[in-house]
Motif scaffolding. Structure first.
Motif, PDB file in Angstrom:
ATOM      1  N   VAL A   1       0.886  -1.090   0.189  1.00 59.06           N
ATOM      2  CA  VAL A   1       0.021  -0.063   0.117  1.00 59.06           C
ATOM      3  C   VAL A   1       0.846   1.380   0.059  1.00 59.06           C
ATOM      4  O   VAL A   1       0.525   2.283  -0.618  1.00 59.06           O
ATOM      5  CB  VAL A   1      -1.150  -0.139   1.264  1.00 59.06           C
ATOM      6  N   LEU A   2       1.899   1.226   1.109  1.00 58.66           N
ATOM      7  CA  LEU A   2       2.824   2.315   0.814  1.00 58.66           C
ATOM      8  C   LEU A   2       3.654   2.667  -0.440  1.00 58.66           C
ATOM      9  O   LEU A   2       3.509   3.853  -1.060  1.00 58.66           O
ATOM     10  CB  LEU A   2       3.946   2.337   2.018  1.00 58.66           C
ATOM     11  N   ASP A   3       4.023   1.723  -1.093  1.00 62.50           N
ATOM     12  CA  ASP A   3       4.884   1.646  -2.062  1.00 62.50           C
ATOM     13  C   ASP A   3       4.189   2.013  -3.478  1.00 62.50           C
ATOM     14  O   ASP A   3       4.566   3.026  -4.116  1.00 62.50           O
ATOM     15  CB  ASP A   3       5.679   0.238  -2.430  1.00 62.50           C
ATOM     16  N   GLY A   4       2.829   1.728  -3.505  1.00 65.13           N
ATOM     17  CA  GLY A   4       1.958   2.359  -4.608  1.00 65.13           C
ATOM     18  C   GLY A   4       1.551   3.492  -4.616  1.00 65.13           C
ATOM     19  O   GLY A   4       1.333   4.244  -5.491  1.00 65.13           O
TER      20      GLY A   4
ATOM     21  N   LEU B   1      11.527   2.919  -0.405  1.00 63.12           N
ATOM     22  CA  LEU B   1      10.680   3.750  -0.937  1.00 63.12           C
ATOM     23  C   LEU B   1      11.125   5.124  -0.947  1.00 63.12           C
ATOM     24  O   LEU B   1      10.913   6.108  -1.865  1.00 63.12           O
ATOM     25  CB  LEU B   1       9.065   3.711  -0.392  1.00 63.12           C
ATOM     26  N   TRP B   2      11.483   5.483   0.322  1.00 60.49           N
ATOM     27  CA  TRP B   2      12.060   7.072   0.668  1.00 60.49           C
ATOM     28  C   TRP B   2      13.289   7.206   0.065  1.00 60.49           C
ATOM     29  O   TRP B   2      13.902   8.473   0.157  1.00 60.49           O
ATOM     30  CB  TRP B   2      12.044   7.133   2.179  1.00 60.49           C
ATOM     31  N   ASP B   3      14.220   6.378  -0.637  1.00 65.05           N
ATOM     32  CA  ASP B   3      15.333   6.402  -1.270  1.00 65.05           C
ATOM     33  C   ASP B   3      15.327   6.727  -2.837  1.00 65.05           C
ATOM     34  O   ASP B   3      15.974   6.828  -3.346  1.00 65.05           O
ATOM     35  CB  ASP B   3      16.339   5.322  -0.843  1.00 65.05           C
ATOM     36  N   ARG B   4      14.181   6.512  -3.277  1.00 66.32           N
ATOM     37  CA  ARG B   4      13.907   6.426  -4.998  1.00 66.32           C
ATOM     38  C   ARG B   4      14.142   7.682  -5.290  1.00 66.32           C
ATOM     39  O   ARG B   4      14.345   7.955  -6.359  1.00 66.32           O
ATOM     40  CB  ARG B   4      12.644   5.475  -5.067  1.00 66.32           C
ATOM     41  N   ASP B   5      13.333   8.842  -4.824  1.00 66.60           N
ATOM     42  CA  ASP B   5      13.260   9.915  -5.226  1.00 66.60           C
ATOM     43  C   ASP B   5      13.471  11.037  -4.087  1.00 66.60           C
ATOM     44  O   ASP B   5      12.760  11.085  -3.036  1.00 66.60           O
ATOM     45  CB  ASP B   5      12.007  10.308  -5.756  1.00 66.60           C
TER      46      ASP B   5
END
Length: 438
Positions: free
Chosen positions: A348-351, A368-372
């Motif tokens: 849910v968070l990732d989407g 997730l928090w390292d992608r952008d």
């Protein structure tokens, strides 16, 4: 803000990698093993009805639907999903609480559980179990979730509302980085107006963005609606200081923000009428999804620190609840536990690609928090947020004060010149006292 969720329909392009969490047969295998070990054994013949607000995020809806299907396969408990429009959630649940019949569980909005706390199932064992596994809950989540020491609602996500700005405009105004204090913030807005690239913030009744902005203004200067004993404390030197600051800030903003809705700042920012406002990640997601030329020029920041000398942010939470009248309390607890376990929760968070932030500390290190880097600031919104009941406790009175727009109306009266700071504070205090004495 809630009307803007469709903006994120294509926002998964921001993620750039495969989704976290389990899917398909892997999710089914994990779920069957989980059902044998989890502490809440559903009652024989259990079946559940789950009411949730619809028109949210496509990615969240898909992930949650698959998670619920996996729960049913693993436990044998069928779950009926009732999707209702967001404005109908609270009225329908209030009726259910009063008549003692309706959905077993619901995904609610903000302060809703505190309107009928005595009708809700105690979820302390679920909160303790999940919190113990995943690093514990943030104080913000406990503030919204607890009443008289027991958990009546468990917020699975937080929607952060933060400053969003054009980097080039900030630099043209003479700043190499976004200011971290309120003095610098005022100077930035003043300089952006001077160069013809103004800011815009809702000084009115925009439920999400306006409340977030006005509560930050109040709290950052040490003002508060009530004290620690829930006594109204709005008419104070700290509140007057916040109102004076707002009066100094208002001339630098684009005209008309008192009448803004939650959609106004989106259109103004994306239409290049303002170069600084406050929002969730949705504005950035829209710009990226539509390949707007200035998408790479957008960034986000924490709210600046004021005289209160600590973070004073208001973000949005969404609690799960279960009613005491349910015939299947164990099944209801198992259901909530399943949705909050890592394989389901991370999907849910990732989407949501940053639109939804976590409520459990363990997810601070989510990939997730390292992608952008431009959405990383949303990682910390639960840690930095305050409940609308600050500095007292959350309850029916604080929920009513928010619904009646006492704080945002006070600021709006001052920046439009309708009232002096002293008169606006006195009027707002009288309104608050009627609520807290009733």
């Amino acid at each position: 803000m809630l009307g803007r969720r469709s903006i994120l329909g294509r926002a998964a392009t921001l993620a750039g990698t495969a989704s976290l969490g389990l899917t398909g047969e892997a999710l089914s295998r994990w779920s069957r093993a989980w059902a044998q070990e989890q502490p809440f054994k559903p009652e024989p013949g259990a079946q559940l009805r789950f009411l949730r607000w619809s028109r949210f995020l496509d990615a969240e809806d898909k992930a949650t639907t698959e998670n619920i299907r996996a729960f049913t396969e693993a436990t044998g408990v069928p779950v009926r999903i009732d999707n209702v429009w967001q404005d109908d959630v609270q009225p329908q649940l209030s009726v259910a609480a009063n008549v003692g019949s309706g959905p077993d569980l619901a995904w609610t909005l903000h302060t809703t559980p505190h309107l009928f706390a005595d009708k809700l199932l105690d979820l302390s064992d679920v909160a303790d179990h999940i919190g113990g596994k995943y690093g514990g809950w943030y104080p913000l989540i406990e503030g919204y979730g607890k009443r008289n020491g027991r958990w009546i609602g468990i917020s699975n996500v937080v929607i952060g509302v933060l400053p969003v700005y054009r980097v080039s405009a900030m630099k043209e105004a003479g700043f190499q980085s976004f200011p971290t204090d309120t003095d610098g913030f005022l100077k930035l807005c003043t300089e952006m107006k001077r160069i013809g690239k103004p800011a815009g913030f809702a000084f009115g009744r925009a439920p999400s963005d306006g409340n977030s902005f006005c509560h930050w203004l109040l709290w950052s200067h040490g003002g508060r609606l009530v004290d620690e004993n829930n006594r109204v404390a709005l008419n104070s030197p700290e509140t007057l200081r916040a109102l004076d600051y707002a009066r100094a800030l208002a001339p630098s903003l684009i005209p008309g923000t008192v009448s803004w809705t939650d959609a106004s700042n989106n259109s103004a920012f994306l239409g290049e009428q303002v170069w600084l406002t406050n929002n969730s990640v949705s504005v950035y997601a829209k710009a990226r999804a539509d390949r707007m030329a200035f998408a790479d020029d957008i960034d986000h920041a924490n709210w600046p620190i004021g005289p209160a000398a600590q973070p004073t942010e208001m973000h949005l939470v969404y609690p799960f609840i279960a009613f005491r009248y349910t015939r299947y309390p164990n099944a209801a607890k198992a259901f909530l536990t399943f949705l909050l376990e890592k394989p389901q929760y991370e999907r849910v968070l990732d989407g949501s690609v940053g639109y939804l932030s976590h409520a459990l500390r363990a997810y601070e290190s989510s990939p997730l928090w390292d992608r952008d880097p431009k959405i990383r600031v949303f990682r910390d919104v639960a840690a930095r947020g305050r409940s609308v009941g600050h500095a007292g406790t959350l309850g029916t009175a604080s929920a009513a004060a928010l619904a009646e727009n006492i704080v945002s109306d006070m600021f709006g009266e001052v920046v439009t010149g309708q009232s002096s700071p002293q008169d606006a504070a006195r009027s707002a205090e009288r309104r608050a006292q009627r609520i807290y004495r009733s």
